[in-house]
Design a protein around this motif. Sequence first.
Motif, mmCIF file in Angstrom:
data_model
loop_
_atom_site.group_PDB
_atom_site.id
_atom_site.type_symbol
_atom_site.label_atom_id
_atom_site.label_comp_id
_atom_site.label_asym_id
_atom_site.label_seq_id
_atom_site.Cartn_x
_atom_site.Cartn_y
_atom_site.Cartn_z
ATOM 1 N N GLU A 1 -4.097 7.729 -4.690
ATOM 2 C CA GLU A 1 -4.053 7.232 -6.061
ATOM 3 C C GLU A 1 -5.427 7.375 -6.730
ATOM 4 O OE1 GLU A 1 -2.584 5.738 -9.619
ATOM 5 O OE2 GLU A 1 -1.599 6.674 -7.898
ATOM 6 N N ILE A 2 -6.495 7.371 -5.941
ATOM 7 C CA ILE A 2 -7.836 7.600 -6.497
ATOM 8 C C ILE A 2 -7.878 8.971 -7.172
ATOM 9 C CG2 ILE A 2 -10.280 7.956 -5.929
ATOM 10 C CD1 ILE A 2 -9.889 5.990 -3.577
ATOM 11 N N ILE A 3 -7.366 9.987 -6.489
ATOM 12 C CA ILE A 3 -7.327 11.340 -7.051
ATOM 13 C C ILE A 3 -6.366 11.400 -8.224
ATOM 14 C CG2 ILE A 3 -6.740 13.762 -6.573
ATOM 15 C CD1 ILE A 3 -7.610 13.274 -3.668
ATOM 16 N N ASN A 4 -5.210 10.775 -8.083
ATOM 17 C CA ASN A 4 -4.190 10.781 -9.134
ATOM 18 C C ASN A 4 -4.741 10.230 -10.449
ATOM 19 O OD1 ASN A 4 -1.592 11.109 -10.248
ATOM 20 N ND2 ASN A 4 -0.954 9.069 -9.615
ATOM 21 N N LYS B 1 -9.818 19.322 -19.818
ATOM 22 C CA LYS B 1 -8.781 18.360 -20.216
ATOM 23 C C LYS B 1 -8.974 16.991 -19.579
ATOM 24 C CE LYS B 1 -5.331 22.012 -20.806
ATOM 25 N NZ LYS B 1 -4.036 22.559 -20.335
ATOM 26 N N ILE B 2 -9.920 16.892 -18.659
ATOM 27 C CA ILE B 2 -10.169 15.611 -17.987
ATOM 28 C C ILE B 2 -11.664 15.282 -18.033
ATOM 29 C CG2 ILE B 2 -8.203 15.877 -16.419
ATOM 30 C CD1 ILE B 2 -10.308 16.575 -14.199
ATOM 31 N N ALA B 3 -11.977 14.091 -17.588
ATOM 32 C CA ALA B 3 -13.368 13.633 -17.591
ATOM 33 C C ALA B 3 -14.265 14.548 -16.761
ATOM 34 C CB ALA B 3 -13.431 12.209 -17.048
ATOM 35 N N VAL B 4 -15.522 14.649 -17.179
ATOM 36 C CA VAL B 4 -16.503 15.500 -16.503
ATOM 37 C C VAL B 4 -17.573 14.660 -15.804
ATOM 38 C CG1 VAL B 4 -18.276 17.259 -16.830
ATOM 39 C CG2 VAL B 4 -16.129 17.411 -18.099
ATOM 40 N N GLN C 1 -17.270 10.838 -8.701
ATOM 41 C CA GLN C 1 -17.881 12.003 -9.342
ATOM 42 C C GLN C 1 -17.656 13.256 -8.494
ATOM 43 O OE1 GLN C 1 -19.614 12.244 -12.513
ATOM 44 N NE2 GLN C 1 -19.125 14.360 -11.972
ATOM 45 N N SER C 2 -17.757 13.112 -7.176
ATOM 46 C CA SER C 2 -17.517 14.253 -6.280
ATOM 47 C C SER C 2 -16.115 14.818 -6.492
ATOM 48 C CB SER C 2 -17.642 13.830 -4.808
ATOM 49 O OG SER C 2 -18.743 12.992 -4.596
ATOM 50 N N ILE C 3 -15.147 13.913 -6.651
ATOM 51 C CA ILE C 3 -13.761 14.340 -6.845
ATOM 52 C C ILE C 3 -13.592 15.021 -8.198
ATOM 53 C CG2 ILE C 3 -11.377 13.508 -7.124
ATOM 54 C CD1 ILE C 3 -12.065 11.321 -5.072
ATOM 55 N N VAL C 4 -14.181 14.433 -9.220
ATOM 56 C CA VAL C 4 -14.095 15.012 -10.574
ATOM 57 C C VAL C 4 -14.700 16.417 -10.597
ATOM 58 C CG1 VAL C 4 -15.014 14.798 -12.920
ATOM 59 C CG2 VAL C 4 -13.944 12.836 -11.818
ATOM 60 N N ASP C 5 -15.791 16.606 -9.861
ATOM 61 C CA ASP C 5 -16.420 17.937 -9.805
ATOM 62 C C ASP C 5 -15.440 18.972 -9.261
ATOM 63 O OD1 ASP C 5 -18.741 16.834 -10.758
ATOM 64 O OD2 ASP C 5 -19.836 16.908 -8.855
ATOM 65 N N ALA D 1 -7.651 11.225 -15.982
ATOM 66 C CA ALA D 1 -8.751 10.560 -16.694
ATOM 67 C C ALA D 1 -9.053 11.286 -18.002
ATOM 68 C CB ALA D 1 -9.992 10.528 -15.813
ATOM 69 N N PRO D 2 -9.062 10.590 -19.138
ATOM 70 C CA PRO D 2 -9.347 11.227 -20.437
ATOM 71 C C PRO D 2 -10.725 11.894 -20.441
ATOM 72 C CG PRO D 2 -8.560 8.963 -20.720
ATOM 73 C CD PRO D 2 -8.806 9.152 -19.255
ATOM 74 N N VAL D 3 -10.875 12.908 -21.277
ATOM 75 C CA VAL D 3 -12.119 13.688 -21.357
ATOM 76 C C VAL D 3 -13.347 12.802 -21.551
ATOM 77 C CG1 VAL D 3 -13.351 15.459 -22.664
ATOM 78 C CG2 VAL D 3 -10.910 15.715 -22.239
ATOM 79 N N ASP D 4 -13.196 11.749 -22.356
ATOM 80 C CA ASP D 4 -14.355 10.910 -22.686
ATOM 81 C C ASP D 4 -14.529 9.724 -21.722
ATOM 82 O OD1 ASP D 4 -12.089 9.583 -23.454
ATOM 83 O OD2 ASP D 4 -12.811 8.997 -25.449
ATOM 84 N N ALA D 5 -13.752 9.683 -20.670
ATOM 85 C CA ALA D 5 -13.826 8.548 -19.744
ATOM 86 C C ALA D 5 -15.113 8.578 -18.927
ATOM 87 C CB ALA D 5 -12.628 8.565 -18.798
#
Length: 346
Positions: free
Chosen positions: A221-224, A293-296, A278-282, A229-233
């Motif tokens: 669920e962490i990844i989900n 389309k998602i948070a950076v 952050q590692s996952i978002v990368d 996650a919105p772009v500006d999150a």
Amino acid sequence: MSIEKQTVFLSGITGYIAQHITKQLLETGKFKVIGSVRSEEKATALAKNFDNNSDLSFVYVKDISDRAAFDESFKEHGAKIDYVIHSASPFHFNATDVNKDLIVPAEIGSAGIFKASVKYAPNLKHFVVTSSYAAVADLFKDNDPSFKLSEKSWNPMEFDEAVTNSLFGYCYAKKIAEKTIWNLGKELNVKFNISAVNPVYVFGPQCFDSSVTKELNTSCEIINQLVHAPVDAEIDETIKASYIDVRDVARAHIEPLLNSEKFNGQRLIMYADRFGKQSIVDVLNKIPQLKGKIAVGTPHKEDNIASELAVVDNSKTKELLGFEFKSLDKTVKDTALQILKFEGKL
């Protein structure tokens, strides 16, 4: 000449990890699997996912916190059971009475299936228990880079502290559940071998695409959430933990069945590396369907996250298993792509 297949009893077979264990067991062509379920509905659904494989059957165990929960199943099937994998375990943090809701059931569940194995499975060769990193780690030292953990480490928390909240209670309960197995093995002077598998946060795809739901199991669920996650999150930096891929965890349960003496008495810490959100978002931002389309967040901020945390030395585990664990890139991408497929975005 065909070799007779050996029988594995797998508790909690509908669980996230257990389904992958079942898949890998059946794929070897060497095993029959008897899985415990809580309802006929769950058994029917899982049997369908496995194409009604003739090597897969089920027994009904309603409540593992009942001391005699496994007795009837083992009375009926015990003589043909060669291996037991005990993966059934309650996982929640909403206990009203920590001792009654978390700690006592953990001890009873482990003792119940172990004693049933001793009493009714005379040909048992190996007992594998799905434990947890929570049974190994010291919650208060995980952010200390000078602190080192290994397969010999145990969670030092005492009962009085454990009952103060659900998180502490859960971690203590995992220790008690595993220690119950080891202690009973000595007390009852068992003839079969024993191993424990101690995973950290478990990522990776569900065993079947049909198992994907809007909300996933605790780790995935962490990844989900980050996939959505919105772009500006802003990226939450409070979670700094460890990961392992579910397929590697499943394989770690099966290797002891294939080489019992080698794994006897061993605890396997299933840990690939450290991660933060952050590692996952990368990783997620490398996926074309998600990029832009998602948070950076702040890319690469956590590239050296392991150096900020306690050292997990599981070199013994890696040496015993002899295979390379999947990278964060691989496990996160596979998890995310399955979610996107479920949502019709691929």
